[in-house]
Scaffold this active site. Structure first.
Site, mmCIF file in Angstrom:
data_model
loop_
_atom_site.group_PDB
_atom_site.id
_atom_site.type_symbol
_atom_site.label_atom_id
_atom_site.label_comp_id
_atom_site.label_asym_id
_atom_site.label_seq_id
_atom_site.Cartn_x
_atom_site.Cartn_y
_atom_site.Cartn_z
ATOM 1 N N LYS A 14 1.114 -1.201 0.239
ATOM 2 C CA LYS A 14 0.198 0.095 -0.305
ATOM 3 C C LYS A 14 0.852 0.702 0.243
ATOM 4 O O LYS A 14 2.164 1.390 -0.156
ATOM 5 C CB LYS A 14 -0.926 -0.421 1.152
ATOM 6 C CG LYS A 14 -0.095 0.380 2.484
ATOM 7 C CD LYS A 14 0.368 1.232 3.301
ATOM 8 C CE LYS A 14 1.322 0.767 4.396
ATOM 9 N NZ LYS A 14 1.346 2.222 5.121
ATOM 10 N N PRO A 97 10.151 -4.290 1.444
ATOM 11 C CA PRO A 97 11.446 -4.027 2.372
ATOM 12 C C PRO A 97 10.217 -3.520 4.223
ATOM 13 O O PRO A 97 9.363 -3.212 4.159
ATOM 14 C CB PRO A 97 11.357 -3.017 1.636
ATOM 15 C CG PRO A 97 10.324 -2.404 1.398
ATOM 16 C CD PRO A 97 10.317 -3.208 0.373
ATOM 17 N N SER A 98 10.931 -4.696 5.019
ATOM 18 C CA SER A 98 10.678 -4.795 6.508
ATOM 19 C C SER A 98 9.983 -3.503 6.885
ATOM 20 O O SER A 98 11.480 -2.358 7.023
ATOM 21 C CB SER A 98 11.049 -5.641 7.024
ATOM 22 O OG SER A 98 10.023 -6.551 7.981
ATOM 23 N N GLY A 99 9.333 -2.553 7.705
ATOM 24 C CA GLY A 99 9.162 -1.563 7.909
ATOM 25 C C GLY A 99 9.515 -0.519 6.877
ATOM 26 O O GLY A 99 10.120 0.433 7.247
ATOM 27 N N GLY A 101 6.748 1.326 5.096
ATOM 28 C CA GLY A 101 5.872 1.543 5.578
ATOM 29 C C GLY A 101 4.755 1.281 3.932
ATOM 30 O O GLY A 101 4.358 2.263 4.037
ATOM 31 N N GLY A 103 3.555 -1.394 4.014
ATOM 32 C CA GLY A 103 2.230 -1.920 4.951
ATOM 33 C C GLY A 103 2.920 -3.672 5.050
ATOM 34 O O GLY A 103 1.591 -4.465 4.967
ATOM 35 N N GLY A 104 4.170 -4.502 4.784
ATOM 36 C CA GLY A 104 4.133 -5.977 4.210
ATOM 37 C C GLY A 104 3.620 -6.206 5.542
ATOM 38 O O GLY A 104 3.254 -7.300 5.014
ATOM 39 N N GLY A 105 3.946 -6.476 6.489
ATOM 40 C CA GLY A 105 3.324 -7.433 7.505
ATOM 41 C C GLY A 105 2.212 -7.310 7.545
ATOM 42 O O GLY A 105 1.454 -8.067 7.527
ATOM 43 N N SER A 106 1.482 -5.965 7.722
ATOM 44 C CA SER A 106 0.056 -6.252 7.692
ATOM 45 C C SER A 106 -0.517 -6.178 5.923
ATOM 46 O O SER A 106 -1.994 -7.037 6.384
ATOM 47 C CB SER A 106 -0.592 -4.843 8.034
ATOM 48 O OG SER A 106 0.246 -3.747 8.932
ATOM 49 N N ASP A 139 -3.363 -1.376 9.917
ATOM 50 C CA ASP A 139 -3.223 -1.564 9.403
ATOM 51 C C ASP A 139 -4.340 -2.689 8.089
ATOM 52 O O ASP A 139 -4.526 -2.478 6.709
ATOM 53 C CB ASP A 139 -1.887 -1.324 8.071
ATOM 54 C CG ASP A 139 -1.410 0.290 7.852
ATOM 55 O OD1 ASP A 139 -1.978 1.310 8.277
ATOM 56 O OD2 ASP A 139 0.151 0.119 7.420
HETATM 57 C C1 LIG Z 1 1.573 4.302 10.162
HETATM 58 C C2 LIG Z 1 0.692 3.192 9.259
HETATM 59 C C3 LIG Z 1 0.444 4.368 8.569
HETATM 60 O O1 LIG Z 1 -0.957 3.490 7.321
HETATM 61 O O2 LIG Z 1 2.043 2.337 8.263
HETATM 62 P P1 LIG Z 1 2.988 2.496 8.622
HETATM 63 O O3 LIG Z 1 3.915 3.785 8.301
HETATM 64 O O4 LIG Z 1 3.136 1.680 10.003
HETATM 65 O O5 LIG Z 1 3.814 1.166 7.635
HETATM 66 C C4 LIG Z 1 -0.326 2.519 10.438
HETATM 67 O O6 LIG Z 1 -1.109 3.414 10.623
HETATM 68 C C5 LIG Z 1 0.342 1.559 10.851
HETATM 69 O O7 LIG Z 1 -0.274 0.383 11.462
HETATM 70 P P2 LIG Z 1 0.480 -0.973 11.261
HETATM 71 O O8 LIG Z 1 2.087 -0.799 11.260
HETATM 72 O O9 LIG Z 1 -0.826 -1.714 11.036
HETATM 73 O O10 LIG Z 1 0.739 -0.569 13.016
HETATM 74 P P3 LIG Z 1 0.622 -1.493 14.554
HETATM 75 O O11 LIG Z 1 1.743 -1.847 14.425
HETATM 76 O O12 LIG Z 1 -1.174 -1.517 14.293
HETATM 77 O O13 LIG Z 1 0.965 -0.256 14.973
HETATM 78 C C6 LIG Z 1 2.574 -0.198 15.834
HETATM 79 C C7 LIG Z 1 2.484 1.346 16.861
HETATM 80 O O14 LIG Z 1 2.396 2.671 16.114
HETATM 81 C C8 LIG Z 1 1.545 3.461 16.808
HETATM 82 N N1 LIG Z 1 0.802 3.446 16.118
HETATM 83 C C9 LIG Z 1 -0.448 2.748 15.298
HETATM 84 C C10 LIG Z 1 -0.966 3.819 14.365
HETATM 85 C C11 LIG Z 1 -1.715 4.192 15.332
HETATM 86 N N2 LIG Z 1 -2.839 5.168 14.621
HETATM 87 N N3 LIG Z 1 -1.666 5.568 16.053
HETATM 88 C C12 LIG Z 1 -0.043 4.438 16.808
HETATM 89 O O15 LIG Z 1 0.205 5.027 17.444
HETATM 90 C C13 LIG Z 1 1.366 2.295 18.612
HETATM 91 O O16 LIG Z 1 2.009 2.930 19.247
HETATM 92 C C14 LIG Z 1 1.955 0.556 18.027
HETATM 93 O O17 LIG Z 1 2.620 0.376 18.763
HETATM 94 N N1 LIG Z 2 5.257 -11.163 7.817
HETATM 95 C C1 LIG Z 2 5.659 -9.963 8.069
HETATM 96 N N2 LIG Z 2 6.213 -9.886 6.816
HETATM 97 C C2 LIG Z 2 7.088 -8.215 7.101
HETATM 98 N N3 LIG Z 2 7.534 -7.517 8.323
HETATM 99 C C3 LIG Z 2 6.916 -9.031 9.825
HETATM 100 C C4 LIG Z 2 6.247 -9.668 9.765
HETATM 101 N N4 LIG Z 2 5.403 -10.180 10.640
HETATM 102 C C5 LIG Z 2 5.904 -9.623 11.458
HETATM 103 N N5 LIG Z 2 6.690 -8.293 10.771
HETATM 104 C C6 LIG Z 2 7.399 -7.069 11.751
HETATM 105 O O1 LIG Z 2 6.341 -6.204 11.916
HETATM 106 C C7 LIG Z 2 7.238 -5.403 11.476
HETATM 107 C C8 LIG Z 2 7.019 -3.701 10.678
HETATM 108 O O2 LIG Z 2 7.229 -4.421 9.460
HETATM 109 P P1 LIG Z 2 6.148 -3.774 7.761
HETATM 110 O O3 LIG Z 2 4.516 -3.876 8.129
HETATM 111 O O4 LIG Z 2 6.912 -4.640 7.274
HETATM 112 O O5 LIG Z 2 7.058 -2.207 8.247
HETATM 113 P P2 LIG Z 2 5.418 -1.098 7.585
HETATM 114 O O6 LIG Z 2 4.338 -0.862 8.895
HETATM 115 O O7 LIG Z 2 6.646 0.049 8.123
HETATM 116 O O8 LIG Z 2 4.920 -1.314 6.422
HETATM 117 C C9 LIG Z 2 8.677 -5.558 10.886
HETATM 118 O O9 LIG Z 2 9.971 -5.267 11.090
HETATM 119 C C10 LIG Z 2 8.628 -6.865 11.602
HETATM 120 O O10 LIG Z 2 9.229 -7.355 12.773
#
Ligand SMILES: C[C@@](CO)(OP(=O)(O)O)[C@H](O)COP(=O)(O)OP(=O)(O)OC[C@H]1O[C@@H](n2ccc(N)nc2=O)[C@H](O)[C@@H]1O
Ligand SMILES: Nc1ncnc2c1ncn2[C@@H]1O[C@H](COP(=O)(O)OP(=O)(O)O)[C@@H](O)[C@H]1O
Length: 284
Positions: A14, A97-99, A101, A103-106, A139
């Site tokens: 995403k 790529p992990s971490g 942004g 959304g790989g894990g989600s 996510d």
């Molecule tokens: C910021 C966003 C935007 O799409 O994406 P990513 O950069 O991670 O991909 C998301 O809201 C991330 O969603 P996701 O990666 O599923 O987050 P979660 O595992 O639920 O939360 C990880 C940590 O982020 C913080 N968190 C997350 C979502 C939110 N609305 N408020 C928060 O403060 C919390 O500290 C939580 O412990």
């Molecule tokens: N199947 C998976 N793929 C990627 N990361 C995972 C997975 N399961 C757990 N994780 C954990 O979730 C963290 C965030 O991963 P990811 O969703 O890829 O990043 P982001 O939310 O920044 O897009 C990783 O650092 C890892 O520790």
């Protein structure tokens, strides 16, 4: 409907085309307004239904115990919620790529819920899968819902949108950024007013970008490098940055000149999640 015992399904990336932070909730989570779109690029997950009830991962991620892998967690949560006697063997090809942004894990978690819902013949509605999913990550619901959307709340309140589908160059500057660390930083701006009226006529940005640029100079370099092709932006809490192109050719040409220290990919945005499109085809 086909009674499948094996299924291979994409877990798409995403992009957050914008990300506004409106405030902080008492539980520490942030209230967001963000525009989600899917890309036709992602991880690929392979599922095999078993009769022994066990959930087994056949692929591992370095440094991540199986029990913490969101694929395992999603399968386990679904099993717990439904008491199914079935189990699953799951392998996967990780491309996102992990971490990063994207959304790989989600997305992996959501694809697992969608696939096992079919293989285990559970017929749970998407609302129920999203309810199970949100406990795994904020996510997850958008990937379960499968429609480009403006998300509010912590990212789980979804209003579908229909965006022009276009090409993106996505660049990963080779830094891993923890979502939790960015959200917990005292200097993160948290006071963007909520969108009012037509979101398309408002100004948008990613509220995490300035903070991330300060702490991760490679992200700032990436955003600056992409500027020669158009307005560049970071997705989620980083580290990936993106720019849009009118044609695949133009995006691929830009990818060719990417500095060697970074990774990148070109993908088309889609309003419907490619996981949903694939699942529909495979079930019919
Ligand atoms: C910021 C966003 C935007 O799409 O994406 P990513 O950069 O991670 O991909 C998301 O809201 C991330 O969603 P996701 O990666 O599923 O987050 P979660 O595992 O639920 O939360 C990880 C940590 O982020 C913080 N968190 C997350 C979502 C939110 N609305 N408020 C928060 O403060 C919390 O500290 C939580 O412990
Ligand atoms: N199947 C998976 N793929 C990627 N990361 C995972 C997975 N399961 C757990 N994780 C954990 O979730 C963290 C965030 O991963 P990811 O969703 O890829 O990043 P982001 O939310 O920044 O897009 C990783 O650092 C890892 O520790």
């Amino acid at each position: 409907m086909a009674d499948l015992t094996t299924l291979s399904l994409i877990a798409p990336a995403k992009l957050n085309l914008f990300l506004h932070i409106n405030g902080r909730l008492p539980n520490g989570y942030h209230e967001l307004e963000t525009l989600f779109v899917f890309l036709d690029y992602g991880d690929r997950l392979h599922f095999k239904r078993t009769d022994d009830g066990a959930i087994t991962l056949k692929t591992q991620i370095d440094g991540l115990p199986d029990e913490e892998n969101l694929i395992y967690k999603a399968a386990y949560a679904l099993k717990l919620a439904t008491n199914t006697a079935f189990g699953a063997e799951i392998s996967f090809d990780k491309h996102l790529p992990s971490g990063g942004g994207v959304g790989g894990g989600s997305s992996d978690a959501a694809t697992t819920l969608l696939a096992l819902n079919a293989l285990w013949q559970l017929a749970l509605p998407l609302e129920k899968l999203a309810e199970i999913g949100v406990a795994l990550g904020a996510d997850v619901p958008v990937f379960i819902n499968g429609q480009a959307a403006i998300a509010q709340g912590i990212g789980e309140k979804l209003a579908p949108v229909n965006l022009p589908e276009t090409w993106y160059l996505v660049v990963h500057p080779n830094v891993h950024i923890s979502t939790g660390v960015i959200f917990n930083n005292a200097n993160l701006p948290r006071n963007t007013p909520k969108l009012s009226g037509d979101w398309q006529s408002s100004k948008h940005r990613n509220d995490c970008e300035e903070l991330v640029k300060k702490h991760y100079p490679e992200v700032e370099k990436t955003l600056n490098w992409l500027l020669k092709y158009g307005p560049s932006r970071m997705t989620g809490t980083g580290a990936c940055c993106f720019v849009s192109f009118e044609t695949q050719h133009a995006a691929l040409e830009a990818l060719k000149s990417l500095p060697e220290t970074w990774q990148g990919f070109v993908a088309r945005s889609t309003n419907i999640s490619p996981a949903h499109s694939e699942l529909r085809t495979k079930l019919n």
